[in-house]
Design a protein around this motif. Structure first.
Motif, PDB file in Angstrom:
ATOM      1  N   GLY A   1      14.533  -0.301  -3.187  1.00  0.00           N
ATOM      2  CA  GLY A   1      13.594  -1.161  -3.916  1.00  0.00           C
ATOM      3  C   GLY A   1      12.605  -1.842  -2.989  1.00  0.00           C
ATOM      4  N   TYR A   2      13.066  -2.253  -1.822  1.00  0.00           N
ATOM      5  CA  TYR A   2      12.174  -2.873  -0.835  1.00  0.00           C
ATOM      6  C   TYR A   2      11.088  -1.883  -0.416  1.00  0.00           C
TER       7      TYR A   2
ATOM      8  N   TYR B   1      10.121   0.783  -2.010  1.00  0.00           N
ATOM      9  CA  TYR B   1       9.329   1.096  -3.209  1.00  0.00           C
ATOM     10  C   TYR B   1       8.253   0.022  -3.437  1.00  0.00           C
ATOM     11  N   ARG B   2       8.599  -1.248  -3.268  1.00  0.00           N
ATOM     12  CA  ARG B   2       7.657  -2.358  -3.495  1.00  0.00           C
ATOM     13  C   ARG B   2       6.636  -2.497  -2.370  1.00  0.00           C
TER      14      ARG B   2
ATOM     15  N   THR C   1       3.795  -1.997   0.464  1.00  0.00           N
ATOM     16  CA  THR C   1       2.523  -1.324   0.724  1.00  0.00           C
ATOM     17  C   THR C   1       2.373  -1.268   2.238  1.00  0.00           C
TER      18      THR C   1
ATOM     19  N   GLU D   1       1.236   3.012  -1.468  1.00  0.00           N
ATOM     20  CA  GLU D   1       0.875   1.931  -2.381  1.00  0.00           C
ATOM     21  C   GLU D   1       2.103   1.182  -2.860  1.00  0.00           C
ATOM     22  N   LYS D   2       1.883  -0.040  -3.304  1.00  0.00           N
ATOM     23  CA  LYS D   2       2.949  -0.856  -3.873  1.00  0.00           C
ATOM     24  C   LYS D   2       3.514  -0.178  -5.117  1.00  0.00           C
ATOM     25  N   GLU D   3       4.836  -0.223  -5.253  1.00  0.00           N
ATOM     26  CA  GLU D   3       5.557   0.345  -6.395  1.00  0.00           C
ATOM     27  C   GLU D   3       5.187   1.808  -6.636  1.00  0.00           C
ATOM     28  N   SER D   4       5.228   2.562  -5.552  1.00  0.00           N
ATOM     29  CA  SER D   4       4.921   3.985  -5.614  1.00  0.00           C
ATOM     30  C   SER D   4       6.031   4.773  -4.932  1.00  0.00           C
TER      31      SER D   4
ATOM     32  N   LYS E   1      12.855   9.676  -7.550  1.00  0.00           N
ATOM     33  CA  LYS E   1      12.811   8.820  -8.737  1.00  0.00           C
ATOM     34  C   LYS E   1      14.194   8.592  -9.332  1.00  0.00           C
TER      35      LYS E   1
END
Length: 145
Positions: A42-43, A45-46, A48, A120-123, A138
């Motif tokens: 999650g870190y 993933y969030r 950028t 990118e953030k949350e990508s 995913k």
């Protein structure tokens, strides 16, 4: 005969009780492992970040981190706290500006040293030059695609 039966019964009860506690302990370890995995994924993933690939490495003896990239970061949206500095074998920050990441073979093959990269953030993707490639899986408890 009754005392032997009591002894066998007591041993059976102790065995069952011990098995139940062992299963709870084992389930607790699995649950903690899943939480740690999800927190670190999650870190990333969030996060950028933007930088340049300074090194590509293949480890033929490694299973999980066979393909790694070293990135010299120019931008990092969130500096890692102590619990996010590393999650081997998937990523390691050497400092706020050096990040080593494990990637899939597909991503590894399509990028070159000195390529500029951007996440990118949350990508789940990593952009490198003209390619946008899947970096994170995913699916919940898988890191690489």
């Amino acid at each position: 005969m009754i005392s032997k039966l009591k002894t066998v019964y007591m041993m059976l009860c102790i065995f069952i009780f011990s098995s139940c506690n062992y299963n709870r302990y084992g389930n607790g370890i699995i649950e903690d492992t899943h939480k740690t995995f999800e927190r670190n994924k999650g870190y990333i993933y969030r996060l950028t970040f933007e930088g340049q690939i300074t090194k590509k490495a293949i480890c033929n003896e490694c299973e999980l981190n066979k393909y790694t990239l070293t990135l010299k970061l120019n931008q990092l949206s969130e500096k890692p706290v102590i619990s996010n500095v590393e999650f081997p074998p998937y990523y390691t920050f050497e400092s706020d500006s050096i990040l080593n990441i494990t990637v899939s073979k597909e991503l590894f093959v399509k990028v070159k040293e000195r390529d500029k990269v951007y996440k990118e953030k949350e990508s789940f993707n990593l952009k490198a030059e003209n390619n946008e490639l899947l970096y994170l899986n995913k699916e919940q408890y898988k890191w690489l695609p």
